[in-house]
Design a protein around this motif. Structure first.
Motif, PDB file in Angstrom:
ATOM      1  N   UNK A  36       0.736  -1.314   0.060  1.00  0.00           N
ATOM      2  CA  UNK A  36      -0.033  -0.024   0.088  1.00  0.00           C
ATOM      3  C   UNK A  36       0.854   1.222  -0.072  1.00  0.00           C
ATOM      4  N   UNK A  37       1.852   1.094   0.981  1.00  0.00           N
ATOM      5  CA  UNK A  37       2.902   2.553   0.972  1.00  0.00           C
ATOM      6  C   UNK A  37       3.406   2.792  -0.628  1.00  0.00           C
ATOM      7  N   UNK A  38       3.820   1.479  -1.159  1.00  0.00           N
ATOM      8  CA  UNK A  38       4.599   1.675  -2.929  1.00  0.00           C
ATOM      9  C   UNK A  38       3.648   2.445  -3.651  1.00  0.00           C
ATOM     10  N   UNK A  39       2.124   2.111  -3.436  1.00  0.00           N
ATOM     11  CA  UNK A  39       1.213   2.848  -4.219  1.00  0.00           C
ATOM     12  C   UNK A  39       0.888   4.306  -3.943  1.00  0.00           C
ATOM     13  N   UNK A  40       1.568   4.516  -2.776  1.00  0.00           N
ATOM     14  CA  UNK A  40       1.461   5.958  -2.340  1.00  0.00           C
ATOM     15  C   UNK A  40       0.410   6.110  -1.508  1.00  0.00           C
ATOM     16  N   UNK A  41      -0.296   5.249  -0.928  1.00  0.00           N
ATOM     17  CA  UNK A  41      -1.417   5.296   0.081  1.00  0.00           C
ATOM     18  C   UNK A  41      -0.956   5.640   1.647  1.00  0.00           C
ATOM     19  N   UNK A  42      -1.843   6.224   2.095  1.00  0.00           N
ATOM     20  CA  UNK A  42      -1.461   6.498   3.525  1.00  0.00           C
ATOM     21  C   UNK A  42      -2.378   5.378   4.111  1.00  0.00           C
ATOM     22  N   UNK A  43      -1.493   4.669   4.950  1.00  0.00           N
ATOM     23  CA  UNK A  43      -2.310   3.344   5.622  1.00  0.00           C
ATOM     24  C   UNK A  43      -2.672   3.816   6.988  1.00  0.00           C
ATOM     25  N   UNK A  44      -4.189   3.646   7.080  1.00  0.00           N
ATOM     26  CA  UNK A  44      -4.686   3.891   8.227  1.00  0.00           C
ATOM     27  C   UNK A  44      -5.152   2.627   8.921  1.00  0.00           C
ATOM     28  N   UNK A  45      -4.620   2.136  10.179  1.00  0.00           N
ATOM     29  CA  UNK A  45      -5.204   1.165  10.936  1.00  0.00           C
ATOM     30  C   UNK A  45      -6.038   1.710  12.301  1.00  0.00           C
ATOM     31  N   UNK A  46      -7.163   1.721  12.115  1.00  0.00           N
ATOM     32  CA  UNK A  46      -7.911   2.464  13.135  1.00  0.00           C
ATOM     33  C   UNK A  46      -7.993   1.384  14.473  1.00  0.00           C
ATOM     34  N   UNK A  47      -7.871   0.029  13.983  1.00  0.00           N
ATOM     35  CA  UNK A  47      -7.845  -0.760  15.405  1.00  0.00           C
ATOM     36  C   UNK A  47      -7.072  -2.142  14.721  1.00  0.00           C
ATOM     37  N   UNK A  48      -6.252  -2.555  15.276  1.00  0.00           N
ATOM     38  CA  UNK A  48      -5.319  -3.657  14.900  1.00  0.00           C
ATOM     39  C   UNK A  48      -5.974  -4.916  14.796  1.00  0.00           C
ATOM     40  N   UNK A  49      -6.907  -5.269  15.853  1.00  0.00           N
ATOM     41  CA  UNK A  49      -7.860  -6.337  15.390  1.00  0.00           C
ATOM     42  C   UNK A  49      -8.478  -6.285  14.111  1.00  0.00           C
ATOM     43  N   UNK A  50      -8.769  -5.334  13.422  1.00  0.00           N
ATOM     44  CA  UNK A  50      -9.676  -5.248  12.158  1.00  0.00           C
ATOM     45  C   UNK A  50      -8.688  -5.438  11.086  1.00  0.00           C
ATOM     46  N   UNK A  51      -7.442  -5.459  11.137  1.00  0.00           N
ATOM     47  CA  UNK A  51      -6.521  -5.892  10.076  1.00  0.00           C
ATOM     48  C   UNK A  51      -6.940  -7.120   9.417  1.00  0.00           C
ATOM     49  N   UNK A  52      -6.761  -7.124   7.952  1.00  0.00           N
ATOM     50  CA  UNK A  52      -7.206  -8.350   7.056  1.00  0.00           C
ATOM     51  C   UNK A  52      -6.355  -9.639   7.504  1.00  0.00           C
ATOM     52  N   UNK A  53      -6.672 -10.801   7.114  1.00  0.00           N
ATOM     53  CA  UNK A  53      -5.802 -11.790   7.512  1.00  0.00           C
ATOM     54  C   UNK A  53      -4.411 -11.923   6.591  1.00  0.00           C
ATOM     55  N   UNK A  54      -4.325 -11.365   5.495  1.00  0.00           N
ATOM     56  CA  UNK A  54      -2.844 -11.215   5.096  1.00  0.00           C
ATOM     57  C   UNK A  54      -2.244  -9.992   5.668  1.00  0.00           C
ATOM     58  N   UNK A  55      -2.450  -9.745   6.719  1.00  0.00           N
ATOM     59  CA  UNK A  55      -1.701  -8.775   7.396  1.00  0.00           C
ATOM     60  C   UNK A  55      -1.421  -9.221   8.773  1.00  0.00           C
ATOM     61  N   UNK A  56      -1.402 -10.605   9.044  1.00  0.00           N
ATOM     62  CA  UNK A  56      -1.289 -11.447  10.140  1.00  0.00           C
ATOM     63  C   UNK A  56       0.064 -11.076  10.635  1.00  0.00           C
ATOM     64  N   UNK A  57       1.063 -10.900  10.035  1.00  0.00           N
ATOM     65  CA  UNK A  57       2.644 -10.775  10.719  1.00  0.00           C
ATOM     66  C   UNK A  57       2.554  -9.144  11.260  1.00  0.00           C
ATOM     67  N   UNK A  58       1.815  -8.237  10.273  1.00  0.00           N
ATOM     68  CA  UNK A  58       1.804  -6.930  10.779  1.00  0.00           C
ATOM     69  C   UNK A  58       0.899  -6.936  12.364  1.00  0.00           C
ATOM     70  N   UNK A  59      -0.226  -7.486  12.084  1.00  0.00           N
ATOM     71  CA  UNK A  59      -0.861  -7.495  13.624  1.00  0.00           C
ATOM     72  C   UNK A  59      -0.119  -8.070  14.711  1.00  0.00           C
ATOM     73  N   UNK A  60       0.599  -9.086  14.614  1.00  0.00           N
ATOM     74  CA  UNK A  60       1.342  -9.760  15.584  1.00  0.00           C
ATOM     75  C   UNK A  60       2.525  -8.756  15.960  1.00  0.00           C
ATOM     76  N   UNK A  61       2.972  -8.082  14.827  1.00  0.00           N
ATOM     77  CA  UNK A  61       4.066  -7.092  15.340  1.00  0.00           C
ATOM     78  C   UNK A  61       3.412  -5.936  16.388  1.00  0.00           C
ATOM     79  N   UNK A  62       2.398  -5.369  15.742  1.00  0.00           N
ATOM     80  CA  UNK A  62       1.716  -4.250  16.555  1.00  0.00           C
ATOM     81  C   UNK A  62       1.233  -4.690  17.866  1.00  0.00           C
ATOM     82  N   UNK A  63       0.748  -5.890  18.048  1.00  0.00           N
ATOM     83  CA  UNK A  63       0.403  -6.196  19.211  1.00  0.00           C
ATOM     84  C   UNK A  63       1.441  -6.370  20.195  1.00  0.00           C
TER      85      UNK A  63
END
Length: 182
Positions: free
Chosen positions: A7-34
């Motif tokens: 998403x960053x490479x596409x120039x998007x601002x990534x907004x994660x309002x709640x780490x629990x709402x991340x999609x399944x493909x972002x499981x590594x990110x979810x684990x790191x954030x938690x």
């Protein structure tokens, strides 16, 4: 973190309002954030010369935070300001490199002109030396007291021309050793 990177490479601002709402493909990110107690986050890309150079991110560790759209836009503006500053730094470095190249090219042009002038200046005394040496050789063959005096004059003139040629070469060496202008 491939999900975020894409998403960053596409120039998007990534907004994660709640780490629990991340999609399944972002499981590594979810684990790191938690693991870092991050509950929500916003990340904006910083592009320099069309390439992702970094990012600016804000995170909340106390509560989920849904960033208002106008604030997301401001974070994007801050990222663009950082990118512009990094671009200016890069361009200043490129400008300095071009200045140095221009100085070197200018110096080479001057040296080229000097070499042409030196070749002309050195060729004349060398040609004269060759003529005097030839004349000395011919005069020695039928040497008479009058021609010996002429031979001494030619010999002195030959030495003078050698000294002149040496001085020209010395001046060229002195010039070529000068440091580049600051």
């Amino acid at each position: 973190f491939q999900w975020m990177l894409d998403r960053l490479l596409r120039g998007e601002v990534v907004h994660i309002a709640n780490v629990d709402a991340l999609p399944p493909e972002a499981s590594n990110l979810r684990s790191q954030m938690k693991g870092s107690s991050t509950v929500s986050s916003v990340v904006a890309p910083i592009f320099v010369q069309g390439k992702l150079d970094g990012f600016i991110g804000l995170s909340s560790v106390t509560k989920a935070f849904d960033w208002p759209q106008d604030r997301l836009g401001l974070i994007g503006v801050v990222a663009e300001m950082i990118a512009a500053s990094r671009e200016r730094i890069h361009l200043a470095g490129s400008l300095q490199a071009r200045r140095e190249e221009l100085i070197a090219a200018s110096r080479l042009a001057v040296l080229g002109e000097m070499v042409a002038g030196i070749a002309h200046e050195v060729k004349q005394p060398l040609h004269a030396i060759r003529n005097f040496a030839s004349a000395i050789g011919h005069a020695v063959d039928g040497a008479s007291p009058a021609s010996l005096e002429q031979i001494q004059q030619w010999s002195a003139r030959t030495q003078s021309l050698v000294d002149r040629t040496d001085a020209i070469i010395s001046r060229f060496r002195t010039f070529s050793r000068q440091s580049q202008p600051a």
